[in-house]
Design a protein around this motif. Sequence first.
Motif, short mmCIF file in Angstrom:
data_model
loop_
_atom_site.label_atom_id
_atom_site.label_comp_id
_atom_site.label_asym_id
_atom_site.label_seq_id
_atom_site.Cartn_x
_atom_site.Cartn_y
_atom_site.Cartn_z
N UNK A 29 0.83 -1.20 0.00
CA UNK A 29 0.00 0.00 0.00
C UNK A 29 0.86 1.26 0.00
N UNK A 30 0.42 2.27 -0.72
CA UNK A 30 1.20 3.50 -0.89
C UNK A 30 1.62 4.12 0.44
N UNK A 31 0.78 3.99 1.46
CA UNK A 31 1.10 4.60 2.76
C UNK A 31 2.29 3.95 3.45
N UNK A 32 2.74 2.80 2.96
CA UNK A 32 3.88 2.09 3.55
C UNK A 32 5.20 2.48 2.88
N UNK A 75 2.20 -9.46 -0.63
CA UNK A 75 1.18 -8.41 -0.80
C UNK A 75 0.83 -7.84 0.56
N UNK A 76 0.96 -6.51 0.71
CA UNK A 76 0.59 -5.81 1.94
C UNK A 76 -0.48 -4.78 1.62
N UNK A 77 -1.64 -4.95 2.23
CA UNK A 77 -2.79 -4.08 1.95
C UNK A 77 -3.07 -3.15 3.11
N UNK A 78 -3.69 -2.00 2.81
CA UNK A 78 -4.05 -1.05 3.86
C UNK A 78 -5.44 -1.32 4.42
N UNK A 79 -6.05 -2.40 4.03
CA UNK A 79 -7.36 -2.75 4.58
C UNK A 79 -7.61 -4.24 4.48
N UNK A 185 -6.48 11.42 4.86
CA UNK A 185 -5.31 10.57 4.68
C UNK A 185 -5.07 9.80 5.98
N UNK A 186 -4.00 9.01 6.01
CA UNK A 186 -3.61 8.36 7.25
C UNK A 186 -2.69 9.29 8.04
N UNK A 187 -2.67 9.09 9.33
CA UNK A 187 -1.79 9.91 10.18
C UNK A 187 -0.33 9.81 9.73
N UNK A 188 0.09 8.63 9.31
CA UNK A 188 1.47 8.44 8.88
C UNK A 188 1.81 9.28 7.65
N UNK A 189 0.83 9.45 6.75
CA UNK A 189 1.07 10.26 5.55
C UNK A 189 1.17 11.74 5.92
#
Length: 249
Positions: A29-32, A75-79, A185-189
Amino acid sequence: MRMSRLASIVLALALPFSAAAQQITVSAAASLTDAFKELGTKFETGKPGATVRFNFAASGVLLQQISQGAPVDVFASADQETMNRAADQKLIDAATRKDFVTNSLVLIEPAKDGPGVKTLQDLTGPAVKKIAVGKTATVPVGRYTKEVLDHANLWAALEPKFVQADSVRQVLDYVGRGEAEAGFVYRTDAAIMGDKVKVVLTPSGHTPVTYPIAVVADSKEKALARDFIAFLSTDAAQQTLARFGFGKP
């Protein structure tokens, strides 16, 4: 005798080359993006001869790529929903699936000259002309956003203001460049662009943001893929993820 010695030399040369060629591709996921780039280097350091390549995009886009035969090992997903679809399509080894981090959904506005949003209701005001949101079909942050706004009975009212984004990082860019007065967005972003955006609200009313990861069923490097997933649960990896703002699973 000379041929036998030559064969031994060739074999000796070939073995390290074979080890060096061990490589996995991780679609995440892009946030990672930022956290995984650092973790990839650390994983390689602990596994001489191993190489990790990354492919970052919205979780739904990554799933489409895997379903179309892209050579992916992890595969790593954000949900959970996207990973559930991967499991339903038998694209992952379900036995390897695990949650490895959590995150938080936040509402952001430009750090400079933002509209001063304090509540979700403020998004309906004239000061907010555009709201950046992830595409609900392919971007998990978009689905979390819809849950929040549906819970507040605001989705339909705000829909004319939406600017659809292909990933959470695109939402971040829209707000950071001032092309939208607000975005989810996510807090990390938000943390990586703290000079250009500011968090104004941490909304409730959505599914917990948990990230699952699994070995892709067609992986040719399943052992190394499992090793990478196991590495993410180590203290060193969890500390790195925490530094980027992720929570424990």
